[in-house]
Write a protein that holds these residues in place. Structure first.
Motif, mmCIF file in Angstrom:
data_model
loop_
_atom_site.group_PDB
_atom_site.id
_atom_site.type_symbol
_atom_site.label_atom_id
_atom_site.label_comp_id
_atom_site.label_asym_id
_atom_site.label_seq_id
_atom_site.Cartn_x
_atom_site.Cartn_y
_atom_site.Cartn_z
ATOM 1 N N GLY A 119 0.826 -1.213 0.000
ATOM 2 C CA GLY A 119 0.000 0.000 0.000
ATOM 3 C C GLY A 119 0.853 1.253 0.000
ATOM 4 N N GLY A 143 14.006 -9.573 -4.364
ATOM 5 C CA GLY A 143 13.571 -8.192 -4.495
ATOM 6 C C GLY A 143 12.846 -7.906 -5.787
ATOM 7 N N TYR A 144 12.356 -6.702 -5.896
ATOM 8 C CA TYR A 144 11.760 -6.224 -7.137
ATOM 9 C C TYR A 144 11.954 -4.719 -7.233
ATOM 10 C CZ TYR A 144 7.686 -4.919 -4.257
ATOM 11 O OH TYR A 144 6.860 -4.366 -3.307
ATOM 12 N N THR A 165 -6.502 -0.142 -8.261
ATOM 13 C CA THR A 165 -6.832 -1.475 -7.735
ATOM 14 C C THR A 165 -5.911 -2.527 -8.358
ATOM 15 O OG1 THR A 165 -9.123 -0.781 -7.458
ATOM 16 C CG2 THR A 165 -8.703 -3.141 -7.429
ATOM 17 N N LEU A 166 -5.684 -2.416 -9.669
ATOM 18 C CA LEU A 166 -4.767 -3.353 -10.330
ATOM 19 C C LEU A 166 -3.343 -3.188 -9.797
ATOM 20 C CD1 LEU A 166 -5.949 -3.175 -14.053
ATOM 21 C CD2 LEU A 166 -6.255 -5.067 -12.458
ATOM 22 N N ARG A 168 -2.504 -2.179 -6.873
ATOM 23 C CA ARG A 168 -2.467 -2.783 -5.537
ATOM 24 C C ARG A 168 -2.279 -4.302 -5.646
ATOM 25 N NH1 ARG A 168 -7.565 -1.936 -1.666
ATOM 26 N NH2 ARG A 168 -8.558 -3.116 -3.325
ATOM 27 N N TYR A 170 -0.946 -5.980 -8.048
ATOM 28 C CA TYR A 170 0.407 -6.230 -8.569
ATOM 29 C C TYR A 170 1.447 -6.154 -7.453
ATOM 30 C CZ TYR A 170 4.650 -5.035 -11.295
ATOM 31 O OH TYR A 170 5.909 -4.979 -11.812
ATOM 32 N N GLN A 173 1.028 -8.953 -4.804
ATOM 33 C CA GLN A 173 1.538 -10.233 -5.285
ATOM 34 C C GLN A 173 3.065 -10.284 -5.165
ATOM 35 O OE1 GLN A 173 0.134 -13.041 -6.019
ATOM 36 N NE2 GLN A 173 2.080 -14.016 -6.587
ATOM 37 N N ASN A 174 3.736 -9.192 -5.531
ATOM 38 C CA ASN A 174 5.199 -9.167 -5.443
ATOM 39 C C ASN A 174 5.685 -9.141 -3.988
ATOM 40 O OD1 ASN A 174 5.476 -9.396 -8.168
ATOM 41 N ND2 ASN A 174 5.780 -7.214 -8.541
ATOM 42 N N GLU A 177 5.433 -12.665 -2.777
ATOM 43 C CA GLU A 177 6.543 -13.444 -3.328
ATOM 44 C C GLU A 177 7.818 -13.234 -2.497
ATOM 45 O OE1 GLU A 177 7.809 -16.246 -6.092
ATOM 46 O OE2 GLU A 177 5.817 -15.556 -5.502
ATOM 47 N N LYS B 3 6.090 -14.137 -9.059
ATOM 48 C CA LYS B 3 6.260 -12.689 -9.152
ATOM 49 C C LYS B 3 5.569 -12.160 -10.412
ATOM 50 C CE LYS B 3 10.114 -9.495 -9.419
ATOM 51 N NZ LYS B 3 11.585 -9.389 -9.247
ATOM 52 N N MET B 4 4.865 -11.059 -10.298
ATOM 53 C CA MET B 4 4.176 -10.481 -11.457
ATOM 54 C C MET B 4 5.120 -9.559 -12.215
ATOM 55 S SD MET B 4 0.322 -9.372 -10.433
ATOM 56 C CE MET B 4 -0.307 -8.952 -12.050
ATOM 57 N N LEU B 9 0.857 -7.324 -15.804
ATOM 58 C CA LEU B 9 0.015 -6.199 -15.403
ATOM 59 C C LEU B 9 -0.734 -5.626 -16.607
ATOM 60 C CD1 LEU B 9 -0.739 -4.431 -12.948
ATOM 61 C CD2 LEU B 9 1.193 -2.964 -13.498
ATOM 62 N N LEU B 53 -11.039 2.380 -2.770
ATOM 63 C CA LEU B 53 -10.758 1.524 -3.927
ATOM 64 C C LEU B 53 -11.639 0.277 -3.912
ATOM 65 C CD1 LEU B 53 -6.841 1.649 -4.265
ATOM 66 C CD2 LEU B 53 -8.556 3.004 -5.464
#
Lengths: 183, 137
Positions: A119, A143-144, A165-166, A168, A170, A173-174, A177, B3-4, B9, B53
């Motif tokens: 967030g 990491g990312y 929202t998308l 968030r 994304y 999810q990372n 991971e 991982k995305m 996306l 949201l």
């Protein structure tokens, strides 16, 4: 008051955006013994006197709210770092920009919890201003990296509720991971 | 799911856009602006933002713009939120927790009625009486 580390990070980042920084970089490294954070901006920077006053709770630069006499973001962080045995360093120069680095030990019971990292990174990407930011996030060797321009290109824009929202999903999810245990 | 990537996306965005483009074409002029200064963050503005949201997504109002700004200047009433939409006065709501955020979506944005108990700055009483048509406690 229940501040998390993410709240500190967001507050320092927002200082950089609101000071007029257009190029920002954030590195958040979470290890067994500490959480280390670096926030860099190319804003107006501060001279030595302003830098000392930046951690004074009864001082604010006053640009946003001229009538206001307090600025609490950095003073809260400075007090927390001192209290838990961490460190805070502000490297700044007029016309160059500012780098705020801090690390807090995870073993200290008074170190605030990490908070909502996905967030927080989403919020960093979506301020209603023109700027670029790259966030490097790592935890125990994984990491990312996310960059505002790349996300805006992938989603078309970062303003609508649908895009956010998308975004968030994304980032969550990372983050999941990063916390996944090896099978 | 691992991982995305940015490609993942993009694909997700295309799928969602196909789903929603027929349903949500009228809400592009609505703005929800959440104050995210130090006091807003401390008071839970991130949770408020998340609740907006979620509710907007549940109501298929995905074209509504959700913006973030620094403090709106009403630190005693954080989290604060400004709502701008056609045919309604410009309003700043205060003490907007997750539940109030959902009410704002349902009553103000969908129902076009004000949540009087949370209005902190604008509109002035005469503007409310004169323009918005109806008010709601």
């Amino acid at each position: 008051m229940h501040y998390t580390l993410c709240d500190f990070i967001l507050d320092v980042f927002q200082n950089g955006v609101e000071a007029g920084g257009t190029e920002l970089a954030v590195a958040i490294r979470e290890e067994d013994s500490e959480v280390a954070v670096m926030v860099t901006d190319n804003g107006p920077g501060m001279d030595e006197r302003e830098k000392q006053r930046a951690i004074d709770p009864f001082y604010t630069a006053g640009g946003k709210h001229p009538e206001r006499r307090v600025g609490l973001g950095l003073p809260f962080l400075a007090a927390c770092a001192e209290h838990v045995g961490g460190s805070l360093n502000i490297d700044t120069a007029p016309g160059i920009g500012t780098t705020v680095q801090f690390s807090l030990p995870t073993a200290c019971v008074d170190t605030p919890p990490l908070g909502d990292m996905a967030g927080t990174i989403r919020v960093m990407m979506c301020y209603d201003r023109r700027y670029e930011v790259t966030v490097e996030r790592s935890r125990a060797g994984r990491g990312y990296v996310v960059r505002r321009t790349d996300l805006a290109e992938a989603l078309g824009e970062l303003e609508s509720a649908g895009s956010q929202t998308l975004l968030r999903d994304y980032l969550e999810q990372n983050e999941r991971e990063l916390h996944r245990t090896e099978d | 799911m691992g991982k995305m990537t940015l490609e993942d996306l993009k694909k997700l965005r295309e799928e969602k856009r196909r789903d929603l483009q027929m349903r949500d074409t009228e809400n592009k002029n609505i703005q929800i602006i959440v104050g995210m200064g130090t006091s807003g963050i401390a008071a839970g503005a991130k949770q408020t933002l998340d609740a907006f949201l979620d509710e907007l997504s549940d109501q298929n109002l995905t074209n509504v713009a959700v913006k973030q700004t620094g403090s709106l200047g009403l630190d005693h009433a954080e989290p604060t939120v400004e709502v701008i939409m056609p045919d309604m006065p410009r309003v700043i709501y205060g003490r907007v927790d997750a539940e109030v955020a959902r009410k704002i979506v349902r009553k103000h944005i969908i129902g076009k009625a004000l949540l009087n108990g949370h209005i902190f700055d604008r509109p002035a009483a005469d503007i409310v009486q004169g323009k918005s048509g109806k008010t709601e406690a």
